[in-house]
Design a protein around this motif. Structure first.
Motif, PDB file in Angstrom:
ATOM      1  N   ASN A  82       0.832  -1.205   0.000  1.00 36.00           N
ATOM      2  CA  ASN A  82       0.000   0.000   0.000  1.00 36.00           C
ATOM      3  C   ASN A  82       0.871   1.261   0.000  1.00 36.00           C
ATOM      4  O   ASN A  82       0.591   2.230  -0.711  1.00 36.00           O
ATOM      5  N   ALA A  86       1.040   4.104  -2.879  1.00 39.92           N
ATOM      6  CA  ALA A  86       0.841   5.533  -2.597  1.00 39.92           C
ATOM      7  C   ALA A  86       2.001   6.359  -3.152  1.00 39.92           C
ATOM      8  O   ALA A  86       1.811   7.467  -3.659  1.00 39.92           O
ATOM      9  N   ASP A 124       4.995   6.259   4.899  1.00 34.72           N
ATOM     10  CA  ASP A 124       5.409   6.602   3.540  1.00 34.72           C
ATOM     11  C   ASP A 124       5.123   8.070   3.268  1.00 34.72           C
ATOM     12  O   ASP A 124       4.288   8.674   3.935  1.00 34.72           O
ATOM     13  N   MET A 129      -4.034  10.597   2.479  1.00 31.94           N
ATOM     14  CA  MET A 129      -5.493  10.556   2.342  1.00 31.94           C
ATOM     15  C   MET A 129      -6.115  11.767   3.029  1.00 31.94           C
ATOM     16  O   MET A 129      -5.674  12.176   4.102  1.00 31.94           O
ATOM     17  N   ASN A 137     -11.802   4.893   2.080  1.00 32.34           N
ATOM     18  CA  ASN A 137     -10.847   3.812   1.802  1.00 32.34           C
ATOM     19  C   ASN A 137     -10.722   2.814   2.941  1.00 32.34           C
ATOM     20  O   ASN A 137     -10.528   1.627   2.713  1.00 32.34           O
ATOM     21  N   HIS A 143     -13.100  -0.749  -2.249  1.00 30.81           N
ATOM     22  CA  HIS A 143     -12.006  -1.263  -3.080  1.00 30.81           C
ATOM     23  C   HIS A 143     -12.126  -2.764  -3.293  1.00 30.81           C
ATOM     24  O   HIS A 143     -12.704  -3.494  -2.496  1.00 30.81           O
ATOM     25  N   GLY A 170      -5.599  -6.863   2.216  1.00 31.75           N
ATOM     26  CA  GLY A 170      -5.082  -5.502   2.219  1.00 31.75           C
ATOM     27  C   GLY A 170      -4.929  -4.932   3.606  1.00 31.75           C
ATOM     28  O   GLY A 170      -4.481  -5.605   4.542  1.00 31.75           O
ATOM     29  N   PHE A 171      -5.313  -3.703   3.723  1.00 31.22           N
ATOM     30  CA  PHE A 171      -5.147  -2.948   4.945  1.00 31.22           C
ATOM     31  C   PHE A 171      -5.677  -3.705   6.171  1.00 31.22           C
ATOM     32  O   PHE A 171      -5.064  -3.707   7.233  1.00 31.22           O
ATOM     33  N   THR A 217       1.404   8.840   4.758  1.00 39.79           N
ATOM     34  CA  THR A 217       0.651   8.041   5.716  1.00 39.79           C
ATOM     35  C   THR A 217       1.599   7.329   6.667  1.00 39.79           C
ATOM     36  O   THR A 217       2.647   6.831   6.260  1.00 39.79           O
ATOM     37  N   ILE A 365      -4.770  -1.891  -8.350  1.00 40.94           N
ATOM     38  CA  ILE A 365      -4.378  -3.293  -8.385  1.00 40.94           C
ATOM     39  C   ILE A 365      -4.771  -3.999  -7.091  1.00 40.94           C
ATOM     40  O   ILE A 365      -4.662  -3.457  -6.010  1.00 40.94           O
TER      41      ILE A 365
END
Ligand code: ADP
Ligand code: MG
Length: 658
Positions: A82, A86, A124, A129, A137, A143, A170-171, A217, A365
């Protein structure tokens, strides 16, 4: 999210930081109605607001948290990817946008561990966001990755939570290891304030403005007691090295750079040195030496693909080691999707190492594209075709190196030629065989054979045998040699299957030279008095047929393919060459094979045959012994003699008569 749909919620089940929330709200609003203006207005107050997760997210979190999924470490891969996404997006924006917040920040990922506090932080300087984006999100199922996961779960029932590993939720995978997850984020858009998002994953999260955030983030995970190990630097380092080594952005762990190896396959070939390639190969394939062959290519159509493929020096399967597993890793935009995708390349390419990166996926993706077998197939076909073309080019440009490659890996080419219908034409062009016209150890492609074919020759002939000597000393080659017809020599057990499955090459039939049906054009005839007269031959043939019928001889005839040897045996079954029968027997050791049935061809010009013809009247008993021995000798040459004991006693009987 719009404020008008927020409902007051005073649940006691507060997420961290929400204890004093008095204007807590639920965020069940339709994500599409989210607007920065509304979100901005709501953030005017600095007290944390409480939101309910969307129902699907609650369901997802429940599964994630309670799943027994053992590879919890994938959450690091998910968060790192992620972060990389970003950063990638920011890099795109830098091309088009003039005003970007903190434009001087480096595009990198910083990971810190604190084993006393039991925290892991991933930060990062990517796009970040806004408040509305945090809600949309991280609070809704907008997503695709998680959506697909839930859908698959719905189809297979709840038990199948192992699917998490395949989909990578994911997250939310952070909640497999987290007591709480805190996300501090600030958008790249100048003028947007920063926010803190926090949740314990139990159904709600809080949001509050946060001053002093930089662009990007920062996700802090307060680890559960079970997962405290993820606060150990060494553990995180090992995981990062495995999953994220080729993320194209620097990753620092506690201030130290982790990923020295860059996404080499995306760089311009001209900029890459041989030693860079070798270093990458060693890292990626866990090899100790340089690769034998290397192919670095990119394609734009029909799919956008970057691939870096390696052929190792040695074929370890050849040394009796375990069967190789697919080892060309699949990446999407530098993020590892699957280190060993099973369905990407055909099985016979299992000796290849390297990386395939397909960019031709939607920008958002997500890993469920991996489930898209059709897409994988397409990517696989492009790569296979290109690799085969590369081998053809290599064979033409560096024949000796190709021969070396073929000595190691030819068996895979043969496997493909026999089994991979899609690529068999291309594969057939890569086959190499010794032949009656090549020197020992030298080989020819089938095209070379074609170029040497005699006028009117319709078939490509081949003979299988353990070695060149075995084939050359056998009776089958004589007729071809005397007519100057080339015969390919097949020394490997799979060759029969390859030839059978190819059937023809460039319109010419592939025919075993020891096949019962082979008809050879007229050979140079021996002088008339040298051979047994035709009438005598006919009588002898009939007598032999009667005498040897009990031994499984179906037919006896005068041969047109013998020059020196007195006789040869052919399988009476047209569809089986002697070599194939040997193989079948070797494979089914315990089963009784069908009784052997052969055709015997005799050579009327051979002194032994002429002698036998005379002996028939003069010494009938001895003639029977000689006939039996001629058959056994022919069976030995064909590799078909099954009971040598009987032969030994016969020879002693014959020896008594001398
Ligand atoms: P996916 O990556 O498949 O979209 P995730 O659950 O991993 O799904 O992430 C959900 C969304 O949250 C992402 O699509 C992205 O918009 C946003 N997001 C997650 N992490 C970050 C980050 N570090 N920086 C910016 N946006 C992020
Ligand atoms: Mg993701």
């Amino acid at each position: 999210m719009s404020d008008t749909t927020d409902t007051t919620n005073t649940s006691a089940n507060n997420a961290d930081g929400a204890a004093n929330a008095n204007d807590a709200s639920s965020a069940n609003a339709a994500p599409s109605s989210a607007s920065n203006a509304a979100a901005g207005a709501a953030s005017a107050s600095s007290a944390p607001q409480k939101f309910e997760f969307q129902a699907e997210i609650k369901q997802l979190l429940d599964i994630v948290i309670h799943s027994l999924y053992t590879e919890k470490e994938i959450f690091i891969r998910e968060l790192a990817s992620n972060a990389s996404d970003a950063l990638e997006k920011l890099r795109h924006l830098q091309l088009t946008e003039k005003a970007i917040l903190d434009d001087n920040l480096p595009l990198e990922i910083n990971i810190t561990t604190d084993d006393t506090a039991r925290t892991l932080t991933i930060q990062d300087f990517g796009i970040g966001m806004t408040r509305a984006e945090l809600v949309e999100n991280l609070g809704t199922i907008a997503h695709s990755g998680s959506k697909a996961f839930l859908k698959a779960l719905g189809e297979s029932g709840r038990k199948n939570a192992g699917l998490i590993g395949q989909f990578g939720v994911g997250f939310y995978s952070a909640f497999m290891v987290a007591k709480t997850v805190t996300v501090r984020s600030r958008s790249w858009r100048p003028g947007e304030p920063g926010h803190v998002w926090a949740s314990d994953g139990s159904g709600s999260y809080t949001l509050s403005p946060s001053d002093g955030e930089r662009r990007g983030t920062k996700i802090t995970i307060q680890l559960t007691d079970d997962a405290a190990g993820f606060a150990a630097e060494s553990r995180v380092k090992a995981i990062l090295e495995r999953y994220s080594a080729f993320i194209a952005f620097p990753i620092n762990l506690n201030g130290k750079r982790i990923n020295t190896v860059q996404a080499l396959w995306l760089r311009n070939k001209n900029e890459i040195k041989d030693e860079d390639y070798t270093g990458f190969y060693k890292f990626q394939a866990r090899a100790y030496d340089a690769p034998r062959l290397r192919l670095h290519f990119s394609a734009d159509a029909p799919l956008s693909i970057n691939a870096l493929l390696f052929v190792p020096q040695e074929n370890t399967e050849r040394h009796g080691l375990a069967r190789l597993e697919p080892a060309v890793a699949l990446y999407c935009r530098k993020i590892l999707i699957d280190p060993r995708p099973k369905d990407l390349l055909p099985e016979w390419l299992r000796f290849l190492k390297g990386v395939v990166d397909s960019e031709d996926l939607p920008l958002n993706i997500s890993r469920e594209t991996m489930q898209d077998k059709a897409l994988l197939d397409k990517i696989g076909k492009v790569i296979t075709k290109r690799f085969l073309k590369f081998l053809e080019e290599e064979a033409a440009a560096r024949p000796e190196a190709y021969d070396e490659f073929y000595r190691q890996f030819g068996i895979f080419i043969k496997e493909g030629a026999a089994l991979d219908y899609t690529h068999k034409d291309q594969l057939a062009r890569l086959l190499r065989y010794e032949s009656s016209l090549t020197g020992k150890g030298k080989t020819t492609p089938l095209a070379g054979y074609l170029s040497r074919m005699k006028e009117g020759q319709t078939d490509i002939y081949y003979l299988a045998g353990a070695s060149r000597e075995a084939i050359e000393n056998g009776p089958y080659l004589e007729g071809f040699k005397s007519r100057n017809l080339e015969v390919l020599f097949c020394h490997e057990p799979v060759d029969d299957y390859v030839m059978n499955s190819l059937r023809e090459y460039d319109g010419k039939k592939l025919t075993p030279a020891d096949h019962a049906d082979v008809k050879l054009p007229d050979a140079p005839k021996p002088p008339a008095d040298a051979a047994l007269p035709e009438a005598d031959t006919k009588t002898l043939v009939e007598w032999l047929a009667a005498t040897l019928a009990a031994r499984g001889v179906a037919e006896v005839k005068a041969s047109d393919r013998l020059v020196d040897s007195p006789a040869l045996a052919l399988n009476a079954d047209k569809f089986m060459t002697p070599h194939m029968r040997r193989m079948m027997k070797a494979m089914n050791k315990d089963e009784d094979a069908a009784p052997l049935r052969v055709n015997l061809e005799i050579n009327p010009a051979s002194p032994v045959i002429k002698h036998l013809s005379a002996m028939r009247a003069a010494a009938p008993e001895k003639a029977v012994l000689v006939a039996g021995q001629i058959l056994d000798n022919a069976l030995i040459a064909a590799g078909l003699l099954e009971d040598a004991g009987r032969m030994v006693s016969r020879i002693y009987k014959l020896l008594e008569t001398i």
